[in-house]
Design a protein around this motif. Structure first.
Motif, PDB file in Angstrom:
ATOM      1  N   ARG A 159       0.844  11.085  -8.749  1.00 40.49           N
ATOM      2  CA  ARG A 159       0.411  10.094  -7.765  1.00 40.49           C
ATOM      3  C   ARG A 159      -0.566   9.107  -8.411  1.00 40.49           C
ATOM      4  O   ARG A 159      -1.580   9.498  -8.990  1.00 40.49           O
TER       5      ARG A 159
ATOM      6  N   LYS B 228       8.657   7.748  -2.151  1.00 36.88           N
ATOM      7  CA  LYS B 228       9.321   6.516  -1.724  1.00 36.88           C
ATOM      8  C   LYS B 228       9.403   5.617  -2.955  1.00 36.88           C
ATOM      9  O   LYS B 228       8.388   5.119  -3.442  1.00 36.88           O
TER      10      LYS B 228
ATOM     11  N   GLY C 250      -0.373   2.682  -6.192  1.00 34.73           N
ATOM     12  CA  GLY C 250       0.630   3.718  -6.393  1.00 34.73           C
ATOM     13  C   GLY C 250       0.952   3.907  -7.868  1.00 34.73           C
ATOM     14  O   GLY C 250       0.300   3.359  -8.749  1.00 34.73           O
TER      15      GLY C 250
ATOM     16  N   TYR D 255      -2.273  -2.681  -7.482  1.00 34.74           N
ATOM     17  CA  TYR D 255      -1.431  -1.675  -6.848  1.00 34.74           C
ATOM     18  C   TYR D 255      -2.005  -0.271  -7.063  1.00 34.74           C
ATOM     19  O   TYR D 255      -2.387   0.092  -8.171  1.00 34.74           O
TER      20      TYR D 255
ATOM     21  N   CYS E 139       1.884  10.760  -0.394  1.00 38.30           N
ATOM     22  CA  CYS E 139       2.840  11.599  -1.111  1.00 38.30           C
ATOM     23  C   CYS E 139       2.104  12.776  -1.740  1.00 38.30           C
ATOM     24  O   CYS E 139       0.869  12.832  -1.736  1.00 38.30           O
TER      25      CYS E 139
ATOM     26  N   ALA F 279       7.143   0.646   1.548  1.00 39.24           N
ATOM     27  CA  ALA F 279       5.838   1.269   1.338  1.00 39.24           C
ATOM     28  C   ALA F 279       5.950   2.209   0.146  1.00 39.24           C
ATOM     29  O   ALA F 279       5.476   3.341   0.182  1.00 39.24           O
ATOM     30  N   ALA F 280       6.592   1.739  -0.914  1.00 40.47           N
ATOM     31  CA  ALA F 280       6.872   2.582  -2.076  1.00 40.47           C
ATOM     32  C   ALA F 280       5.584   3.133  -2.674  1.00 40.47           C
ATOM     33  O   ALA F 280       4.573   2.438  -2.754  1.00 40.47           O
ATOM     34  N   ASN F 281       5.653   4.392  -3.098  1.00 46.26           N
ATOM     35  CA  ASN F 281       4.503   4.976  -3.792  1.00 46.26           C
ATOM     36  C   ASN F 281       4.785   5.191  -5.283  1.00 46.26           C
ATOM     37  O   ASN F 281       3.906   5.604  -6.026  1.00 46.26           O
ATOM     38  N   VAL F 282       6.030   4.915  -5.716  1.00 41.58           N
ATOM     39  CA  VAL F 282       6.374   4.886  -7.134  1.00 41.58           C
ATOM     40  C   VAL F 282       7.227   3.650  -7.379  1.00 41.58           C
ATOM     41  O   VAL F 282       8.303   3.495  -6.782  1.00 41.58           O
ATOM     42  N   LEU F 283       6.752   2.744  -8.230  1.00 44.93           N
ATOM     43  CA  LEU F 283       7.489   1.532  -8.580  1.00 44.93           C
ATOM     44  C   LEU F 283       8.092   1.685  -9.974  1.00 44.93           C
ATOM     45  O   LEU F 283       7.389   2.027 -10.923  1.00 44.93           O
TER      46      LEU F 283
ATOM     47  N   SER G 219       0.871  -1.178   0.000  1.00 47.38           N
ATOM     48  CA  SER G 219       0.000   0.000   0.000  1.00 47.38           C
ATOM     49  C   SER G 219       0.905   1.224   0.000  1.00 47.38           C
ATOM     50  O   SER G 219       1.795   1.344   0.841  1.00 47.38           O
ATOM     51  N   PRO G 220       0.733   2.124  -0.959  1.00 49.44           N
ATOM     52  CA  PRO G 220       1.682   3.232  -1.098  1.00 49.44           C
ATOM     53  C   PRO G 220       1.611   4.219   0.054  1.00 49.44           C
ATOM     54  O   PRO G 220       0.542   4.511   0.582  1.00 49.44           O
TER      55      PRO G 220
END
Length: 540
Positions: A358, A397, A498, A496, A329, A468-472, A325-326
Motif C-alpha cells: 500500500r 482497485k 496510492g 498521489y 485496501c 478510485a484506484a489504489n494501485v496505478l 484519492s486511493p
C-alpha cells in the motif's frame, strides 16, 4: 514537393484551419508547432494523404515517408528486418533468392538451369537496389535506433509498441536513403519521432535530420530537436484557426512570435480604444434627432475597427491532473510470483516476483525489449503469464495507463470512453472531470481515434482519475504531452498517495515519483532505489 491550396480542416464543426496554402519543398526542414489539440496531427495526416481535408486540395510529387504517432499494424507475421527492407522492396527479393537457392540444390538438368538463370535475374535486380550493402545500411539504421540484431529476427507481433514504432521509423529512414543520382528526394512527415527512443538514439536522429537534404515536416515536443533541425516553422494558431509561416530557425522564430503577439495585443488595444471613443460620441449624438445619421455612422465605424481583429490570446489552457484519492485496501494489494512470458521461442523474462505494498512506489527499468510493458500488462490482467500468477490483495482497485492507449476504444467517443471507465459516476460529474482535462462541448462527441497523441493521453488519464484506484500501473505517461501538461502529470505523481508501478524513459517522471524500489528486467532483480539508477532511465 507537397502543396496544399485552400486547405480547410475541421474537427466536428470546430475549424482547425481555414483557406490555408502550404508548400513543402526540397531542403525545407519545418517544425509544425501549436498547442495540444490545435490540429497538428490532423494537418500531417492530410498532407500524407491518410486523411481528407474538409476543403481545398493537396498535391504530392515524389516519394513520401510518413510516421504517425500510433504504430501501424501491417503484417505482424513478418520479421522486423523484412519490415525495414520492404521500404525498397528488398524483403521479397531476399525471400525469393533464398527460395531459389534451396530449389537449385534439389533440381537437376534443365529445371536447375532455369532456376540458376532466374536466380541471376533476381540477384541483378537485388544489386540494383543496393544489394547486401543496403542490408548492412538497414542494420546500421536499426542499431542507431536501439534495434539490435536479436530484435530484427523477431516477428513484428512479438515486439512492444515502442519497438514497432522504431521499426517503422527505421523503415522510413531506410527508404529515404534510397534517393540517388538525381532522383526525387523523399519527403518526410514525422509525428513525434523521438517517442520511445533512448538518449543515444535521439542524438543520432537529431544529427541525421539536421543533415537531411529532402523536405521534412516534424511535430515534436523536444525543443532541442527543433532547435537543431528546423529552418522554418509553421505555427498552427488554435485561437485564430490559421497557420503562421516563419521562414527562420527555431531561436529566431521564438523571438519573432513573441514580437507578433505584442503587436497584435497593441493593435487590439488601440482599436478598442478608438472604438470605445466612437461609441461614446455616438451615444451623445444619438439623443438628437438631427444627429442620428452621424451617430449611426460612428457605430458602424466602431464595429468595423474591431471586426477584423484577431481574438484575444489567452494563455493556453492546461489540464488540471490530479490522480484519485486511493480507495482503502490491505497492506499488500498486489503480488506476483514466478512470472514468465515468451512469444513463441522468444523468452521475454522468467521467474519475476514482486509485491506492491500500500502506497509503495516502484520503477521498472530494462533495455528496450526487456519486457517492461509486458510486465505491466501481466500485472494489469491484459495478458496471461506463461507461468506464475498475479494475485489481487484485499481491496485492490487497479488503474492502468497503456503507452499505446490500448485502453481507449478508437471507435467510441470521448464521452463513451470516459463513461465506460466510470459507469457509476453522474453525468455532470463526468462533464466536470472532462472539462478539467480540456474536453468540452462538441469534443465530447469526437471519436477517440481522431484525437491527437496528446489528447489521447489526456483522455486516458481522465479515465484513471475517474476511478478510485489504489494501485496505478503507468506506462510512459508523459509521452505526447506539451511541457505544461507534462508538469501537471509530474505534480500529480508527487501528490498521489496510492501505490505506483512506473515504466518511463523520462528522468523527470522518476524524480517526481521518488521511488523506493527498482525492478530490473529481464532478470527481475529487485533493489532499493538510488540516484545511481537515474542514468539508466533514458537508456532503458
Amino acid at each position: 514537393m507537397i502543396t496544399a491550396t485552400g486547405l480547410e480542416l475541421r474537427a466536428g464543426t470546430r475549424i482547425l484551419l481555414a483557406d490555408t496554402t502550404l508548400r513543402l519543398q526540397h531542403g525545407d526542414r519545418i517544425g509544425l508547432v501549436g498547442r495540444n489539440g490545435a490540429g497538428k496531427t490532423t494537418t500531417l495526416r492530410v498532407l500524407a494523404g491518410e486523411g481528407q481535408p474538409y476543403g481545398g486540395t493537396v498535391t504530392r510529387s515524389g516519394p513520401l515517408g510518413y510516421l504517425p504517432q500510433d504504430p501501424r499494424e501491417g503484417d505482424l507475421d513478418i520479421t522486423a528486418k523484412d519490415r525495414v527492407l520492404s521500404a525498397r522492396g528488398l524483403d521479397t527479393l531476399v525471400a525469393e533468392l533464398e527460395k531459389i537457392h534451396i530449389q537449385m540444390a534439389e533440381l537437376t538438368g534443365a529445371a536447375r538451369d532455369a532456376a540458376v538463370e532466374r536466380y541471376g535475374r533476381i540477384e541483378e535486380r537485388f544489386a540494383d537496389l543496393g544489394g547486401y550493402a543496403a542490408e548492412s545500411e538497414a542494420a546500421r539504421i536499426c542499431s542507431n535506433l536501439g534495434l539490435p540484431d536479436r530484435v530484427l529476427v523477431q516477428p513484428m507481433r512479438t515486439l512492444s509498441g515502442g519497438q514497432r514504432r522504431r521499426v517503422e521509423l527505421a523503415r522510413i529512414l531506410f527508404g529515404a536513403q534510397a534517393d540517388t543520382g538525381g532522383g526525387q528526394a523523399t519527403q518526410l512527415l514525422l509525428d513525434e519521432p523521438t517517442n520511445h527512443l533512448d538518449a543515444d538514439s535521439i542524438t543520432w536522429l537529431r544529427d541525421y535530420l539536421k543533415n537531411y537534404a529532402g523536405g521534412l515536416v516534424i511535430i515534436s515536443h523536444d525543443v532541442e530537436l527543433l532547435g537543431a533541425v528546423v529552418n522554418k516553422v509553421w505555427f498552427l494558431d488554435a485561437v485564430r484557426g490559421e497557420l503562421d509561416v516563419y521562414n527562420m530557425n527555431w531561436a529566431r522564430y521564438l523571438e519573432a512570435r513573441a514580437t507578433d503577439e505584442q503587436r497584435r495585443r497593441r493593435e487590439r488595444a488601440n482599436a478598442e480604444k478608438k472604438a470605445s471613443a466612437l461609441l461614446s460620441q455616438a451615444a451623445k449624438l444619438g439623443a438628437k434627432a438631427t444627429k442620428a445619421a452621424a451617430a449611426h455612422q460612428m457605430v458602424r465605424r466602431a464595429e468595423a475597427l474591431v471586426a477584423n481583429l484577431d481574438e484575444v490570446r489567452v494563455a493556453d489552457k492546461v489540464a488540471r491532473i490530479r490522480f484519485p484519492s486511493p480507495a482503502a485496501c490491505g497492506r499488500t494489494p498486489l503480488t506476483a510470483s514466478n512470472l514468465s512470458k515468451s512469444y513463441g521461442s522468444l523468452e521475454i523474462f522468467t521467474g519475476v516476483d514482486l509485491a506492491i505494498d500500500r502506497g509503495s512506489r516502484v520503477v521498472v527499468l530494462g533495455l528496450n525489449g526487456a519486457g517492461k510493458t509486458t510486465l505491466l500488462k501481466l500485472l494489469g490482467g491484459r495478458e496471461r503469464p506463461d507461468t506464475g500468477a498475479v494475485e489481487p490483495g484485499h481491496g485492490l482497485k487497479l488503474g492502468y495507463y497503456a503507452q499505446e492507449h490500448e485502453t481507449l476504444d478508437p471507435d467510441r467517443t470521448v464521452w463513451e470512453n470516459t463513461r465506460s471507465a466510470a459507469p457509476d459516476a453522474g453525468a455532470q460529474e463526468l462533464r466536470n472531470l472532462l472539462g478539467t482535462f480540456l474536453f468540452t462541448g462538441e469534443q465530447l462527441d469526437q471519436r477517440a481515434g481522431t484525437l491527437s497523441g496528446g489528447e489521447k493521453t489526456r483522455l486516458a488519464l481522465a479515465g484513471l482519475v475517474s476511478s478510485a484506484a489504489n494501485v496505478l500501473l503507468l506506462d510512459e505517461p508523459t509521452n505526447n504531452l506539451d511541457p505544461a501538461s507534462r508538469e501537471q502529470v509530474l505534480d500529480a505523481l508527487r501528490r498521489y498517495e496510492g501505490a505506483v508501478v512506473l515504466v518511463t524513459h523520462d528522468p523527470g517522471a522518476v524524480t517526481a515519483l521518488n521511488p523506493e524500489r527498482v525492478i530490473l528486467l529481464p532478470d527481475g532483480t529487485e533493489d532499493h532505489w538510488s540516484a545511481d539508477y537515474l542514468d539508466l532511465v533514458e537508456l532503458a
